[in-house]
Design an enzyme around this catalytic site. Structure first.
Site, PDB file in Angstrom:
ATOM      1  N   GLU A 243       0.892  -1.155  -0.260  1.00 17.56           N
ATOM      2  CA  GLU A 243       0.058  -0.575   0.356  1.00 17.56           C
ATOM      3  C   GLU A 243       0.624   1.432   0.173  1.00 17.56           C
ATOM      4  O   GLU A 243       2.257   1.175   0.894  1.00 17.56           O
ATOM      5  CB  GLU A 243      -0.857  -0.357   1.347  1.00 17.56           C
ATOM      6  CG  GLU A 243      -2.209  -0.955   1.538  1.00 17.56           C
ATOM      7  CD  GLU A 243      -2.869  -1.066   2.565  1.00 17.56           C
ATOM      8  OE1 GLU A 243      -2.424   0.529   3.347  1.00 17.56           O
ATOM      9  OE2 GLU A 243      -3.900  -2.095   2.981  1.00 17.56           O
ATOM     10  N   GLU A 299     -13.362   5.777   0.257  1.00 16.65           N
ATOM     11  CA  GLU A 299     -14.182   4.031   0.886  1.00 16.65           C
ATOM     12  C   GLU A 299     -15.057   5.231   2.101  1.00 16.65           C
ATOM     13  O   GLU A 299     -13.889   4.729   3.705  1.00 16.65           O
ATOM     14  CB  GLU A 299     -13.532   3.066   1.726  1.00 16.65           C
ATOM     15  CG  GLU A 299     -12.913   2.689   0.719  1.00 16.65           C
ATOM     16  CD  GLU A 299     -11.532   1.324   0.949  1.00 16.65           C
ATOM     17  OE1 GLU A 299     -12.514  -0.170   1.368  1.00 16.65           O
ATOM     18  OE2 GLU A 299     -11.102   1.437   1.066  1.00 16.65           O
ATOM     19  N   LYS A 302     -15.218   3.905   6.460  1.00 18.09           N
ATOM     20  CA  LYS A 302     -14.217   3.950   7.522  1.00 18.09           C
ATOM     21  C   LYS A 302     -14.012   4.088   8.111  1.00 18.09           C
ATOM     22  O   LYS A 302     -13.937   5.915   8.249  1.00 18.09           O
ATOM     23  CB  LYS A 302     -12.607   3.706   5.980  1.00 18.09           C
ATOM     24  CG  LYS A 302     -12.632   3.288   5.646  1.00 18.09           C
ATOM     25  CD  LYS A 302     -11.078   2.689   4.795  1.00 18.09           C
ATOM     26  CE  LYS A 302     -10.142   1.920   5.529  1.00 18.09           C
ATOM     27  NZ  LYS A 302      -8.751   2.024   5.001  1.00 18.09           N
ATOM     28  N   GLU A 308      -9.186   8.728   6.383  1.00 21.80           N
ATOM     29  CA  GLU A 308      -9.035   7.466   5.622  1.00 21.80           C
ATOM     30  C   GLU A 308     -10.066   6.934   4.909  1.00 21.80           C
ATOM     31  O   GLU A 308     -10.311   5.630   4.474  1.00 21.80           O
ATOM     32  CB  GLU A 308      -9.564   7.170   7.237  1.00 21.80           C
ATOM     33  CG  GLU A 308      -8.984   6.657   8.508  1.00 21.80           C
ATOM     34  CD  GLU A 308      -6.945   5.239   7.983  1.00 21.80           C
ATOM     35  OE1 GLU A 308      -7.850   4.522   7.413  1.00 21.80           O
ATOM     36  OE2 GLU A 308      -6.369   5.887   7.978  1.00 21.80           O
TER      37      GLU A 308
END
Length: 437
Positions: A243, A299, A302, A308
């Site tokens: 990542e 997203e 999250k 985040e």
């Protein structure tokens, strides 16, 4: 280049549409956070290499049973391989970052046994081209600067990292690393140049112990892990970036999280990682480092700070958050203009945490009750006939509770999220009245 396909959202495109997006972006690899059957079947129609994951909650059982390891491979690999090009099985996700309970510590020690069992099961099925590993965050390294001082945390160096690197070395696998220059830069924006973090600096840093010269923060971070492995006697285990990326938005108190910087980081990252001949790092020049960018989408479910939820390359409608070419063939000069950043310096003013205006009132009421139960009497002033009761609005009471709780526990890691019902504001909520009830 690869892409991380996370699915912690309630507004994301279907798996079939998502695989279409991944192909249209010409991603060479995709990393999943599970072994979703629908997605693996869809990927069988592509030439995209795939990384699947043994989830954290599955680790304890498999650690104690080769039968369970065999069952996991039988259920999650054999139905799809080789038509789906599974190339990596990752055990857990940042397991060594969890450090608060005895169960967390047991998971540390279960990690390598599970990797061995999964590898044994693959071999028993005559599968030799799937690498087994585990993605670790940079917090596994306790010293990163200068890079030559890199060493693993003392609580895991001998007990976990030594057997891990031995396994990786014996199976010719990768050290899978989640590495984000955004985080050290955002914690120390006065000490670390933003340009240095975004691969566009004219500044060089020379490690006094090795004489190696660094031109960007990512190389420093990668080499600190390389030197940490060398301290354990393993200098040849290849790195794979599981990542990396840069947030395109975030909370008010998260500097540098914007589209301009996200595009700059990821475009320059791709240029570096697709260079011919390979660029490598100062400690390992000319070495290919397979890389997965985080992430395909923002997203929205999250938890944690705003960043985040804002790492995506694509909006949920499939449109790009900014232009990006994963192949590295498009000249940087050909991209269109980006919105100029407005938050590259830390916000110095006061902040409050208030209820979102679009929040559901029933959900707010539940969150209000939950927050007040955890707040050591901080909501007492909201009681009838007390000074903060009027006006008796769910929105106003929730905003009071959210702000009070955040102020009290922010230093311990609390965030202004509250299951998506809250947001930061620079305006003192006591200066205005909420009309919602």
């Amino acid at each position: 280049m690869g892409i991380n396909y996370g699915r912690v959202g309630n507004n994301l495109p279907s798996p079939s549409r998502s695989i279409e997006h991944i192909q249209s972006m010409r991603a060479g690899r995709v990393k999943l956070y599970d072994a979703n059957p629908e997605i693996l079947k869809l990927l069988s129609r592509t030439k995209v290499q795939v990384s699947i994951m043994v989830q954290n909650h599955e680790i304890p059982g498999i650690a104690s049973s080769q039968v369970l390891a065999d069952r996991w491979v039988r259920n999650n690999v054999l139905p799809y391989y080789p038509s789906t090009m599974i190339r990596f099985v990752l055990v857990g996700n940042e397991v060594l970052s969890y450090n608060s309970t005895d169960r967390d510590h047991q998971l540390w020690h279960d990690l390598v046994p599970v990797m061995r069992r999964i590898k044994n099961s693959l071999r028993s099925n005559s599968i030799r081209n799937i690498k087994v590993g585990t993605p670790l965050a940079m917090d596994v390294v306790e010293s990163t600067f200068p890079p030559s001082s890199g060493r693993f945390r003392s609580d895991v160096a001998e007990s976990v990292m030594m057997p891990l690197v031995r396994f990786l070395n014996s199976t010719r696998s990768y050290f899978f690393l989640d590495v984000y220059p955004y985080f050290p830069w955002s914690r120390n924006p006065g000490d670390i140049s933003l340009d240095y973090a975004l691969f566009r600096s004219n500044f060089n840093y020379t490690d006094p112990a090795t004489g190696l010269t660094y031109t960007n923060l990512l190389d420093q971070m990668l080499d600190s892990v390389i030197f940490a492995m060398e301290r354990l006697g393993h200098s040849n285990i290849p790195l794979l970036i599981a990542e990396t990326g840069w947030p395109n938005s975030g909370d008010i108190d998260e500097p540098g999280a914007n589209i301009y910087n996200a595009a700059s980081y990821n475009r320059n990252l791709i240029k570096k990682m697709t260079a011919e001949p390979p660029a490598g790092t100062p400690a390992r020049p000319g070495v290919v480092i397979p890389t997965f960018i985080f992430a395909l989408y923002d997203e929205n479910r999250k938890a944690g700070p705003g960043t985040e939820r804002h790492w995506g390359l694509l909006h949920v409608d499939g449109g790009g958050v900014y232009e990006i070419d994963l192949t590295g063939k498009r000249p940087t000069s050909s991209y269109g203009p980006l919105p100029l950043p407005t938050n590259n310096k830390p916000y110095k003013g006061k902040l409050w945490c208030v209820a979102r205006r679009d929040a559901n009132t029933t959900d707010l009421s539940s969150a209000l009750s939950s927050t007040c139960r955890r707040g050591n009497g901080m909501c007492d002033t909201l009681a009838p006939r007390r000074e903060c009761h009027e006006p008796a609005s769910t929105f106003r009471h929730a905003s009071y509770a959210f702000s009070a709780y955040w102020a009290q526990f922010r230093s311990r890691g609390a965030t202004c999220y509250f299951d998506g019902l809250a947001e930061q504001t620079v305006r003192d909520p006591s200066e205005f009245q909420f009309l919602n009830s």
